[in-house]
Design an enzyme around this catalytic site. Sequence first.
Site, PDB file in Angstrom:
ATOM      1  N   LYS A  96       0.841  -1.201   0.000  1.00 15.34           N
ATOM      2  CA  LYS A  96       0.000   0.000   0.000  1.00 15.34           C
ATOM      3  C   LYS A  96       0.872   1.246   0.000  1.00 15.34           C
ATOM      4  CE  LYS A  96      -3.959   1.933   2.600  1.00 15.34           C
ATOM      5  NZ  LYS A  96      -4.836   1.733   3.769  1.00 15.34           N
TER       6      LYS A  96
ATOM      7  N   SER B 123      -9.767   1.664   2.841  1.00 16.33           N
ATOM      8  CA  SER B 123      -8.894   2.413   1.971  1.00 16.33           C
ATOM      9  C   SER B 123      -7.849   1.581   1.244  1.00 16.33           C
ATOM     10  CB  SER B 123      -8.193   3.506   2.774  1.00 16.33           C
ATOM     11  OG  SER B 123      -7.281   2.933   3.716  1.00 16.33           O
TER      12      SER B 123
ATOM     13  N   SER C 152      -9.892  -0.642   7.105  1.00 17.11           N
ATOM     14  CA  SER C 152      -9.294  -0.423   5.779  1.00 17.11           C
ATOM     15  C   SER C 152      -8.560  -1.617   5.179  1.00 17.11           C
ATOM     16  CB  SER C 152      -8.342   0.768   5.812  1.00 17.11           C
ATOM     17  OG  SER C 152      -9.075   1.976   5.731  1.00 17.11           O
TER      18      SER C 152
END
Lengths: 102, 497
Positions: free
Chosen positions: B80, B155, B179
């Site tokens: 990420k 996210s 997330s």
Amino acid sequence: MPISEDEVRRIARLARLGLEPAEFSALTAELNGILERVERLRAIDVEGVEPLAHVGGLHTVWREDVPRPGLAREAALAGAPDAHEGYFRVPRVVAHEEEEEA
Amino acid sequence: MNLHELTAHEVRNRVARREVSAEEVARAFLERRDAVEERLQAFITPLDAEAVLSQARAVDEALARGESAGLLCGVPVAVKDNICTAGLRTTCASRLLADWVPPYDATVVRRLRRAGAVIVGKTNMDEFAMGSSTENSAFFPTRNPWDPRRVPGGSSGGSAAAVAAGAAALALGSDTGGSIRQPAALCGVVGLKPTYGRVSRYGLVAFASSLDQIGPLARDVTDAALALAVIAGRDPLDATSAPEPPGDYLAALERGVRGLRIGAPREMFEAEGVDPAVRDLTVAALETLAELGAAVEECRLPTATAGLDAYYIVAPAEASSNLARYDGVRYGLRVPGADIVEMFERTRGRGFGPEVRRRIMLGTFALSAGYYDAYYRRAQQVRARIRREFEEAFERFDLLASPTSPTVAFPLGERTADPLAMYASDICTVTANLAGIPAISLPCGFEGGLPAGLQLMAPPFQEERLLAAAAAYERATGWHRRRPPLGLIASAGEGGA
């Protein structure tokens, strides 16, 4: 407890967020929508409950006082928008009196 | 079978036994990544082929020298884009950090490299991890591999989409309020949020420091255990990382679920917005766990759903403080102004997107004089109550279970105009962050061709129990083996595979 657009301007100044004048009315409505929702927190009995800031349960963490390598100055400055002779450079913070008068 | 269809542990075992080279694996995943990327846009920075292949060759050379095989040797991993990678830009999907190149690796990235992982790119996300759909990325939205008209969740949506589509065998995400788990549920993969402090946050760009935790998104529970074994453990560079020794996560996979007491908090099944179809799939999953020998029973967590309200005070408050560092001085964007204050205001006003601005405003408000007691202090008191309710529930139960996300993947654009509708996605997940407990999301069926997720939660540092139950459920159902219908892409990109 709705917050006013003036209050939202004051908070934006506190947060150093430069917003366009046109943005404030929509932002005020959005923030009030969110605050209205979180008003539900008031319905919960928290009398005498100690606030919980952190779940780790850790206290001050010590380490041996032994020197170790840190980030080199060049590496720390490599991402700076403006660096000069080993320092971060920013616009003048305090104006000279003579310039103010001039 | 194409190499890109292998799980991380299958890749690792084949590379370790020298049945296939890390380079061959890397080539297969690169080909797949490039074939699906045009449609999914899971990556902000896909590494170029040579940068990927050179990591893979280094793994092969180490094995040829007789070095022992790391737990992730030759495994293509996506990271990420809020996790720092030395020399590789880390943007947090923000205009403010669009060109920022970190001078160091996050501890988890160092551990990945040491275990022989091959990093294939940095994945898309909601800006600064604030969002539940990846639509808050300043660059572009990522699409759900099961239906490109829908969101992948967020996210960590890029990481979830990349693993679901086979663009990476494994990914790292971060979880502040769901997330990792919510995008895992919406993309049909496994997502694990470890106990607060189980994994070092050194090099994770801070959003809400008392809630943030890094964890894996994986194709199956074994891969999640493997990744946790690599990244878990105390780190002197993160003072909040826990001194407890990590468990034997791989051994735990065989323990089964027999005899475990599983509580189903009624509040999470009946929460506002829980789709009846998702609720039914979760109830069916509980029946499966009962058939496998668990004792499943309804229970109560009276304050659980107020967790969402507490979260949307606590997380923005911490974010408003953490994001104060983006001022145009030390890194990232600078927009010049007449004086230094104007420079700060312009930099932040133009650098941050709408959701980040909203949360900074909300957090600044909640912490400001006159409002602190009514909002921030009260939210922390509610947080304390929630933690106490979990402690009480775990006196009676070994695990708790709920839906992960109240709905399956929703259409792109459906919730972008309504922050509250977006926040509602986190209703069942935020409490684990507030209480600091570990939780996992597992595929538990499909509704209209879209995956749904089962969430299991455990007491602090009981990741082994979580993984044992998850592995038993997975073996019994096989939902995780379903792959998204990306057939058109496959035939275009892989030539008759």
